[in-house]
Design a protein around this motif. Structure first.
Motif, PDB file in Angstrom:
ATOM      1  N   VAL A  83     -11.169  -1.271  -4.647  1.00 16.52           N
ATOM      2  CA  VAL A  83      -9.923  -0.677  -4.180  1.00 16.52           C
ATOM      3  C   VAL A  83      -8.831  -0.980  -5.199  1.00 16.52           C
ATOM      4  O   VAL A  83      -8.767  -2.090  -5.736  1.00 16.52           O
ATOM      5  CB  VAL A  83      -9.526  -1.265  -2.803  1.00 16.52           C
ATOM      6  N   MET A  84      -7.980  -0.013  -5.469  1.00 13.77           N
ATOM      7  CA  MET A  84      -6.847  -0.224  -6.358  1.00 13.77           C
ATOM      8  C   MET A  84      -5.562  -0.107  -5.545  1.00 13.77           C
ATOM      9  O   MET A  84      -5.353   0.878  -4.834  1.00 13.77           O
ATOM     10  CB  MET A  84      -6.849   0.787  -7.498  1.00 13.77           C
ATOM     11  N   LEU A  85      -4.712  -1.125  -5.648  1.00 13.79           N
ATOM     12  CA  LEU A  85      -3.433  -1.167  -4.940  1.00 13.79           C
ATOM     13  C   LEU A  85      -2.319  -1.347  -5.952  1.00 13.79           C
ATOM     14  O   LEU A  85      -2.527  -1.967  -7.005  1.00 13.79           O
ATOM     15  CB  LEU A  85      -3.393  -2.360  -3.975  1.00 13.79           C
ATOM     16  N   ASP A  86      -1.131  -0.856  -5.628  1.00 15.52           N
ATOM     17  CA  ASP A  86      -0.007  -1.190  -6.499  1.00 15.52           C
ATOM     18  C   ASP A  86       0.335  -2.667  -6.265  1.00 15.52           C
ATOM     19  O   ASP A  86      -0.032  -3.258  -5.262  1.00 15.52           O
ATOM     20  CB  ASP A  86       1.193  -0.274  -6.260  1.00 15.52           C
ATOM     21  N   ARG A  87       0.992  -3.271  -7.230  1.00 17.03           N
ATOM     22  CA  ARG A  87       1.220  -4.715  -7.213  1.00 17.03           C
ATOM     23  C   ARG A  87       1.963  -5.178  -5.951  1.00 17.03           C
ATOM     24  O   ARG A  87       1.603  -6.181  -5.346  1.00 17.03           O
ATOM     25  CB  ARG A  87       2.001  -5.129  -8.461  1.00 17.03           C
ATOM     26  N   LEU A  88       2.975  -4.453  -5.522  1.00 19.35           N
ATOM     27  CA  LEU A  88       3.755  -4.850  -4.351  1.00 19.35           C
ATOM     28  C   LEU A  88       2.904  -4.830  -3.079  1.00 19.35           C
ATOM     29  O   LEU A  88       2.952  -5.758  -2.281  1.00 19.35           O
ATOM     30  CB  LEU A  88       4.975  -3.939  -4.190  1.00 19.35           C
ATOM     31  N   ALA A  89       2.099  -3.796  -2.901  1.00 17.71           N
ATOM     32  CA  ALA A  89       1.217  -3.710  -1.734  1.00 17.71           C
ATOM     33  C   ALA A  89       0.196  -4.850  -1.745  1.00 17.71           C
ATOM     34  O   ALA A  89      -0.106  -5.430  -0.703  1.00 17.71           O
ATOM     35  CB  ALA A  89       0.507  -2.368  -1.702  1.00 17.71           C
ATOM     36  N   PHE A  90      -0.341  -5.166  -2.930  1.00 14.89           N
ATOM     37  CA  PHE A  90      -1.297  -6.267  -3.040  1.00 14.89           C
ATOM     38  C   PHE A  90      -0.648  -7.603  -2.675  1.00 14.89           C
ATOM     39  O   PHE A  90      -1.223  -8.400  -1.932  1.00 14.89           O
ATOM     40  CB  PHE A  90      -1.875  -6.326  -4.457  1.00 14.89           C
ATOM     41  N   LEU A  91       0.549  -7.843  -3.188  1.00 21.87           N
ATOM     42  CA  LEU A  91       1.229  -9.113  -2.901  1.00 21.87           C
ATOM     43  C   LEU A  91       1.539  -9.265  -1.415  1.00 21.87           C
ATOM     44  O   LEU A  91       1.481 -10.370  -0.878  1.00 21.87           O
ATOM     45  CB  LEU A  91       2.508  -9.229  -3.733  1.00 21.87           C
ATOM     46  N   LYS A  92       1.860  -8.169  -0.740  1.00 23.03           N
ATOM     47  CA  LYS A  92       2.127  -8.227   0.696  1.00 23.03           C
ATOM     48  C   LYS A  92       0.848  -8.453   1.500  1.00 23.03           C
ATOM     49  O   LYS A  92       0.866  -9.120   2.527  1.00 23.03           O
ATOM     50  CB  LYS A  92       2.804  -6.935   1.165  1.00 23.03           C
ATOM     51  N   ALA A  93      -0.266  -7.873   1.058  1.00 22.15           N
ATOM     52  CA  ALA A  93      -1.515  -7.926   1.814  1.00 22.15           C
ATOM     53  C   ALA A  93      -2.322  -9.203   1.564  1.00 22.15           C
ATOM     54  O   ALA A  93      -3.166  -9.567   2.370  1.00 22.15           O
ATOM     55  CB  ALA A  93      -2.372  -6.713   1.482  1.00 22.15           C
TER      56      ALA A  93
END
Length: 64
Positions: free
Chosen positions: A44-54
């Motif tokens: 899965v590829m996420l943008d950095r902000l979404a990854f940091l929140k999740a």
């Protein structure tokens, strides 16, 4: 929320994947973050902000 991470880190996410595991490994770092599920191998590829929140926490590396 985690503050820093690196390539190859094992990360525990807040919500589990559909396969039941919540552990992922970081395979690409940049503006987007690519992670691979340790349960089923889904990528899965996420943008950095979404990854940091999740992301919940970085798990310690296993010594071989």
């Amino acid at each position: 929320m985690i503050e820093s991470f690196a390539l190859g880190d094992t990360v525990q996410m807040k919500k589990p994947h559909a396969c039941g595991t919540d552990k992922w490994t970081v395979t690409r770092v940049g503006a987007d973050v690519k992670i691979k599920c340790l349960g089923c191998g889904r990528v899965v590829m996420l943008d950095r902000l979404a990854f940091l929140k999740a992301a919940k926490k970085i798990l310690p590396k296993e010594i071989e």
